[in-house]
Motif scaffolding. Sequence first.
Motif, short mmCIF file in Angstrom:
data_model
loop_
_atom_site.label_atom_id
_atom_site.label_comp_id
_atom_site.label_asym_id
_atom_site.label_seq_id
_atom_site.Cartn_x
_atom_site.Cartn_y
_atom_site.Cartn_z
N LEU A 109 21.75 40.22 19.49
CA LEU A 109 20.34 40.41 20.00
C LEU A 109 20.34 41.68 20.83
O LEU A 109 19.66 42.80 20.82
CB LEU A 109 19.63 39.43 20.66
N ILE A 110 21.23 41.63 22.09
CA ILE A 110 21.14 42.78 22.91
C ILE A 110 21.50 44.04 22.46
O ILE A 110 21.07 45.00 22.40
CB ILE A 110 21.76 42.46 24.19
N GLY A 113 18.98 45.74 20.48
CA GLY A 113 17.83 46.18 20.93
C GLY A 113 16.89 45.13 21.19
O GLY A 113 15.46 45.32 21.55
N TYR A 114 17.18 43.97 21.32
CA TYR A 114 16.40 42.50 21.30
C TYR A 114 16.94 41.70 22.53
O TYR A 114 17.68 42.40 23.45
CB TYR A 114 16.53 41.91 20.12
N GLY A 115 16.76 40.51 22.60
CA GLY A 115 17.25 39.77 23.58
C GLY A 115 16.29 39.40 24.77
O GLY A 115 16.70 38.88 25.74
N ARG A 116 14.97 39.80 24.73
CA ARG A 116 14.01 39.78 25.67
C ARG A 116 12.92 38.95 24.96
O ARG A 116 11.83 39.49 24.28
CB ARG A 116 13.58 41.09 26.19
N GLY A 117 12.99 37.64 24.71
CA GLY A 117 11.97 36.80 24.16
C GLY A 117 10.89 36.05 25.01
O GLY A 117 11.31 35.57 25.98
N ILE A 118 9.78 36.04 24.48
CA ILE A 118 8.79 34.97 24.95
C ILE A 118 8.09 34.12 23.87
O ILE A 118 7.85 34.94 22.78
CB ILE A 118 7.83 36.18 25.75
N ALA A 119 8.01 33.12 24.03
CA ALA A 119 7.37 32.10 22.96
C ALA A 119 6.50 31.06 23.48
O ALA A 119 6.69 30.73 24.77
CB ALA A 119 8.56 31.64 22.18
N THR A 120 5.98 30.40 22.52
CA THR A 120 4.81 29.11 22.89
C THR A 120 5.23 27.99 21.71
O THR A 120 5.24 28.72 20.70
CB THR A 120 3.59 29.55 23.50
N ALA A 121 5.22 26.95 22.07
CA ALA A 121 5.38 26.01 20.97
C ALA A 121 3.90 25.14 21.00
O ALA A 121 3.73 24.82 22.13
CB ALA A 121 6.58 24.86 21.09
N ILE A 122 3.40 25.05 20.02
CA ILE A 122 2.13 24.33 20.03
C ILE A 122 2.12 23.28 18.94
O ILE A 122 2.30 23.31 17.97
CB ILE A 122 0.97 25.43 19.30
N CYS A 123 2.01 22.24 19.79
CA CYS A 123 1.92 20.88 19.10
C CYS A 123 0.61 20.39 18.69
O CYS A 123 -0.41 20.39 19.56
CB CYS A 123 2.55 19.78 19.72
N VAL A 124 0.19 20.47 17.23
CA VAL A 124 -0.90 19.93 16.89
C VAL A 124 -1.03 18.71 16.69
O VAL A 124 -0.30 17.86 16.40
CB VAL A 124 -1.46 20.87 15.37
N PRO A 125 -2.51 18.20 16.96
CA PRO A 125 -2.57 16.74 17.00
C PRO A 125 -1.95 15.80 15.73
O PRO A 125 -1.70 14.47 15.77
CB PRO A 125 -4.15 16.38 17.19
#
Length: 369
Positions: A109-110, A113-125
């Motif tokens: 990754l680095i 040119g990557y390696g700077r991640g931002i994410a979210t996990a969305i748990c649906v009902p």
Amino acid sequence: MSFSHVDDVLVDRIYEASLIPEQWPQVLRDFARMAGAQEAALLAADSEGSKLIGSSPAVDEIAAKVFSYPAGIERTRRLVALRHPGFVTDRDVFTHEEILNEPMFADYLIPSGYGRGIATAICVPNGDTIVLHAEGNYHDGPFDSRTVQALDALRPHMARASLLSARLGIERARAAAEALAAVGLPAAVLGHGGRTLAANDLLVALMPHVVQDRSARMTLTDPSADALLRTAIEAVGRSSGLYAVRSIPIRATDEHPPVVIHLVPVRGAAHDVFAASSAVLLATPVVPKEVPGANVLQALFDLTPAEAKVAQAIGNGETTAGIAASNGASLNTVRNQLAAVLAKSGLHRQSDLVGLLRGVGLDPVFKPS
């Protein structure tokens, strides 16, 4: 162009992509740009498998390479296990030493040119899990708090839109009836003012104990929930006010589990598929054993991460005084956050919130707004 106006435009595009999945790459490119990243991806997983869509064709190759490393799977596992009702960065799930020493980061990754991640996990009902991830250059440094807050504000809209896209199989719907059959959830297409244009058999089965098909508009049997639906339909009918659109909890009964109603606006080119429509109404059953309460409420009812944590603590039986002490906040602050949770979810009492989170029937004294 103001920052808020840019947000409104992006929210419009998000809802357009929910029904025209070919629009997702552009939405993800806009999302990546907002995050200060090069690429972004949407991963939707259910009991039958997972689907990935990226901001560019390069994302498929990046994802395949990342998941070839043990740390790639661990990255997602830690994200989901964190159960944070908002966006988190690699530095929230890996230590600085791990990032520097893990081959996924150090060797691939680095240097790429990557390696700077931002994410979210969305748990649906209903048990589905949706991961939204942006990948940037490690050497650009940590994400600032303003960026995280801006992405958190988009999260509920992404949850609603990506749920519908995932249930459509990331394939373009050719007609309203075909699309609703493909969703696999109770659903209806609403015209202007909320009048029912089409509904699938699963939604019809919820009549009249949950929804009612009246001549003026579709209504909810519960008067308090219906007041929220009326407000949401009115917001969809305006050119602005997108952030007033939210999902609506329906209390359980002796015969039926809790249900969450989602209103997904039909925007832009989606009108070519859903002619004369203004919104798609979805209903998802709440499965409390599979979905953390805080994630459900934050993703669906537009709570802040702080409000979601208060909701989760209340669902676990904690008192407001105990929450204030453990969070280092004032009692008044916690009470205000709890009041915001109740207002946004259309509930009136703390016991109703506990009932929703635990998937049991709410107290019968449930008064309309």
